[in-house]
Write a protein that holds these residues in place. Sequence first.
Motif, PDB file in Angstrom:
ATOM      1  N   ASN A  52      60.249  42.154  51.778  1.00  0.00           N
ATOM      2  CA  ASN A  52      61.657  41.665  51.923  1.00  0.00           C
ATOM      3  C   ASN A  52      61.548  40.554  50.881  1.00  0.00           C
ATOM      4  O   ASN A  52      60.700  39.644  50.602  1.00  0.00           O
ATOM      5  N   SER A  53      62.334  40.836  49.961  1.00  0.00           N
ATOM      6  CA  SER A  53      62.744  39.780  48.631  1.00  0.00           C
ATOM      7  C   SER A  53      64.071  39.458  48.446  1.00  0.00           C
ATOM      8  O   SER A  53      64.977  39.778  49.343  1.00  0.00           O
ATOM      9  N   ASP A  54      64.282  38.960  47.273  1.00  0.00           N
ATOM     10  CA  ASP A  54      65.778  38.887  46.950  1.00  0.00           C
ATOM     11  C   ASP A  54      66.707  39.888  46.913  1.00  0.00           C
ATOM     12  O   ASP A  54      66.203  40.945  47.032  1.00  0.00           O
ATOM     13  N   LYS A  55      68.063  39.735  46.755  1.00  0.00           N
ATOM     14  CA  LYS A  55      69.168  40.766  46.560  1.00  0.00           C
ATOM     15  C   LYS A  55      68.601  41.624  45.241  1.00  0.00           C
ATOM     16  O   LYS A  55      68.987  42.911  45.717  1.00  0.00           O
ATOM     17  N   VAL A  56      68.449  41.166  44.290  1.00  0.00           N
ATOM     18  CA  VAL A  56      68.280  41.900  43.240  1.00  0.00           C
ATOM     19  C   VAL A  56      66.963  43.023  43.151  1.00  0.00           C
ATOM     20  O   VAL A  56      66.816  43.994  43.029  1.00  0.00           O
ATOM     21  N   PHE A  57      66.089  42.163  43.760  1.00  0.00           N
ATOM     22  CA  PHE A  57      64.765  43.098  44.021  1.00  0.00           C
ATOM     23  C   PHE A  57      64.978  44.084  44.995  1.00  0.00           C
ATOM     24  O   PHE A  57      64.632  45.405  44.750  1.00  0.00           O
ATOM     25  N   ASN A  58      65.636  43.970  46.151  1.00  0.00           N
ATOM     26  CA  ASN A  58      66.002  44.763  46.941  1.00  0.00           C
ATOM     27  C   ASN A  58      67.171  45.934  46.523  1.00  0.00           C
ATOM     28  O   ASN A  58      67.013  47.155  46.807  1.00  0.00           O
ATOM     29  N   ASP A  59      68.043  45.509  45.506  1.00  0.00           N
ATOM     30  CA  ASP A  59      68.837  46.457  44.857  1.00  0.00           C
ATOM     31  C   ASP A  59      68.260  47.581  44.244  1.00  0.00           C
ATOM     32  O   ASP A  59      68.513  48.568  43.987  1.00  0.00           O
ATOM     33  N   ILE A  60      67.013  47.035  43.306  1.00  0.00           N
ATOM     34  CA  ILE A  60      66.190  48.024  42.563  1.00  0.00           C
ATOM     35  C   ILE A  60      65.559  48.917  43.413  1.00  0.00           C
ATOM     36  O   ILE A  60      65.599  50.044  43.252  1.00  0.00           O
ATOM     37  N   ILE A  61      65.034  48.376  44.591  1.00  0.00           N
ATOM     38  CA  ILE A  61      64.352  49.375  45.443  1.00  0.00           C
ATOM     39  C   ILE A  61      65.166  50.504  45.966  1.00  0.00           C
ATOM     40  O   ILE A  61      65.047  51.501  46.006  1.00  0.00           O
ATOM     41  N   ASP A  62      66.312  49.985  46.396  1.00  0.00           N
ATOM     42  CA  ASP A  62      67.243  50.894  47.089  1.00  0.00           C
ATOM     43  C   ASP A  62      67.797  51.801  46.017  1.00  0.00           C
ATOM     44  O   ASP A  62      67.991  53.005  46.291  1.00  0.00           O
ATOM     45  N   SER A  63      67.989  51.557  44.891  1.00  0.00           N
ATOM     46  CA  SER A  63      68.578  52.538  43.965  1.00  0.00           C
ATOM     47  C   SER A  63      67.147  53.462  43.363  1.00  0.00           C
ATOM     48  O   SER A  63      67.642  54.650  43.356  1.00  0.00           O
ATOM     49  N   LEU A  64      66.083  53.216  43.372  1.00  0.00           N
ATOM     50  CA  LEU A  64      65.069  53.986  43.138  1.00  0.00           C
ATOM     51  C   LEU A  64      64.891  54.956  44.364  1.00  0.00           C
ATOM     52  O   LEU A  64      64.593  55.957  44.136  1.00  0.00           O
ATOM     53  N   GLU A  65      65.157  54.623  45.383  1.00  0.00           N
ATOM     54  CA  GLU A  65      64.923  55.298  46.822  1.00  0.00           C
ATOM     55  C   GLU A  65      66.103  56.512  46.734  1.00  0.00           C
ATOM     56  O   GLU A  65      65.791  57.558  47.171  1.00  0.00           O
ATOM     57  N   LYS A  66      67.307  56.074  46.157  1.00  0.00           N
ATOM     58  CA  LYS A  66      68.311  56.875  46.348  1.00  0.00           C
ATOM     59  C   LYS A  66      68.376  58.078  45.024  1.00  0.00           C
ATOM     60  O   LYS A  66      69.459  58.514  44.857  1.00  0.00           O
ATOM     61  N   ALA A  67      67.529  57.685  44.159  1.00  0.00           N
ATOM     62  CA  ALA A  67      67.355  58.591  42.732  1.00  0.00           C
ATOM     63  C   ALA A  67      67.510  59.913  43.249  1.00  0.00           C
ATOM     64  O   ALA A  67      66.543  60.268  44.389  1.00  0.00           O
ATOM     65  N   PRO A  68      67.896  60.982  42.521  1.00  0.00           N
ATOM     66  CA  PRO A  68      67.858  62.408  42.704  1.00  0.00           C
ATOM     67  C   PRO A  68      66.488  63.185  42.445  1.00  0.00           C
ATOM     68  O   PRO A  68      66.314  64.241  42.295  1.00  0.00           O
ATOM     69  N   PHE A  69      65.964  62.100  42.038  1.00  0.00           N
ATOM     70  CA  PHE A  69      64.377  62.772  41.606  1.00  0.00           C
ATOM     71  C   PHE A  69      63.066  61.699  42.088  1.00  0.00           C
ATOM     72  O   PHE A  69      63.637  60.694  42.428  1.00  0.00           O
ATOM     73  N   PHE A  70      62.042  62.246  42.009  1.00  0.00           N
ATOM     74  CA  PHE A  70      60.795  61.264  42.471  1.00  0.00           C
ATOM     75  C   PHE A  70      60.549  60.267  41.475  1.00  0.00           C
ATOM     76  O   PHE A  70      60.506  60.582  40.196  1.00  0.00           O
ATOM     77  N   TYR A  71      60.315  58.935  41.851  1.00  0.00           N
ATOM     78  CA  TYR A  71      59.650  57.909  41.223  1.00  0.00           C
ATOM     79  C   TYR A  71      58.220  57.910  41.930  1.00  0.00           C
ATOM     80  O   TYR A  71      58.026  57.262  42.856  1.00  0.00           O
ATOM     81  N   SER A  72      57.133  58.363  40.969  1.00  0.00           N
ATOM     82  CA  SER A  72      55.842  57.992  41.402  1.00  0.00           C
ATOM     83  C   SER A  72      55.043  57.124  40.933  1.00  0.00           C
ATOM     84  O   SER A  72      55.242  56.931  39.738  1.00  0.00           O
ATOM     85  N   PHE A  73      54.375  56.429  41.627  1.00  0.00           N
ATOM     86  CA  PHE A  73      53.400  55.317  41.286  1.00  0.00           C
ATOM     87  C   PHE A  73      52.022  55.525  41.858  1.00  0.00           C
ATOM     88  O   PHE A  73      51.749  55.878  43.098  1.00  0.00           O
ATOM     89  N   PRO A  74      50.971  55.233  41.171  1.00  0.00           N
ATOM     90  CA  PRO A  74      49.552  55.387  41.526  1.00  0.00           C
ATOM     91  C   PRO A  74      49.397  54.293  42.777  1.00  0.00           C
ATOM     92  O   PRO A  74      48.668  54.835  43.811  1.00  0.00           O
ATOM     93  N   THR A  75      50.197  53.081  42.947  1.00  0.00           N
ATOM     94  CA  THR A  75      49.735  52.175  43.812  1.00  0.00           C
ATOM     95  C   THR A  75      50.980  51.245  43.934  1.00  0.00           C
ATOM     96  O   THR A  75      51.737  51.317  42.945  1.00  0.00           O
ATOM     97  N   GLU A  76      51.117  50.385  44.761  1.00  0.00           N
ATOM     98  CA  GLU A  76      52.164  49.590  45.012  1.00  0.00           C
ATOM     99  C   GLU A  76      52.159  48.526  43.943  1.00  0.00           C
ATOM    100  O   GLU A  76      53.113  47.880  43.632  1.00  0.00           O
ATOM    101  N   LYS A  77      50.898  48.224  43.340  1.00  0.00           N
ATOM    102  CA  LYS A  77      51.025  47.263  42.158  1.00  0.00           C
ATOM    103  C   LYS A  77      51.788  47.605  41.092  1.00  0.00           C
ATOM    104  O   LYS A  77      52.408  46.921  40.403  1.00  0.00           O
TER     105      LYS A  77
END
Length: 277
Positions: free
Chosen positions: A16-41
């Motif tokens: 849980n963070s500020d609005k800009v941070f959460n907006d970026i996560i939300d946009s990544l989640e709603k993308a029509p393709f996968f965004y894959s990361f090795p770790t949360e880092k």
Amino acid sequence: MIYVAGSPFEPDSSWNSDKVFNDIIDSLEKAPFFYSFPTEKELLFEINIRKNTIESSIKMDEGESVFATFKNARCNPEYWNLTQAGGFLLKPEVKPSDAVDDIFENSGLYSFECATSCVIIFYHAVLKTIGSDSFDYIFQNLYLYSWNTDYDLGLHSIFTDHYIPGDVVYFNNPDVDPETSWFRGVNAVALKNNLFFGHGFSIRTEKKMVEGLNKYRTSDSKQSAYLTSLITRPSYNQLAGFFNPHRWNFYKPSPIIVHHNKDSISFRQYLSELGYE
């Protein structure tokens, strides 16, 4: 959609963070393709650079630098040599981090076009994310001209109608008046809430960006300016490999530079100038 270590990302309360941070996560989640990361880092690293890209865009908008064609470009001679082509070449013995910061701190000494502005914003965002020591180690020989960038920024483009805050989009004006050819388009940073920052256009909605460009069409034009599906961004995965750059001893190729003298071109158009397309 976001995947971390091969599984769908499920943020816990620590995310849980500020609005800009959460907006970026939300946009990544709603993308029509996968965004894959090795770790949360690595995911956090990309989000932080995107957030800093937005903040750097706003800071540039609030500053005193102005849009200018290459022939009218200006820079602070304390940090940069202005080339005949209108590029900014880092002076010997000047720290890259100091020179990039100066564009924002002494903005009234600078004039440049919109492709260069996006590159400056990307560098500034990376600097704010990784710190001056790492930045100075990685980006030692900066030359700011159009879309020319250091190899390790990993600049690339994709075609998609789903942009993420921090991406650079391109507004095309196909029927631009030849007398004002620098309005052939606008490279703009996607912020949030359908807002974009384009150097020389300030912060506007998509509609207002298009209206601004439409003022510079030929008198017989029948095609409006429009937002293209071209997205340009750094390679966040590549940059994430430099969390501790001092353990690296690497050689990087020098970029090929073509002084095309065409203001406000997209990254793909710049690649075409280089002969890649």
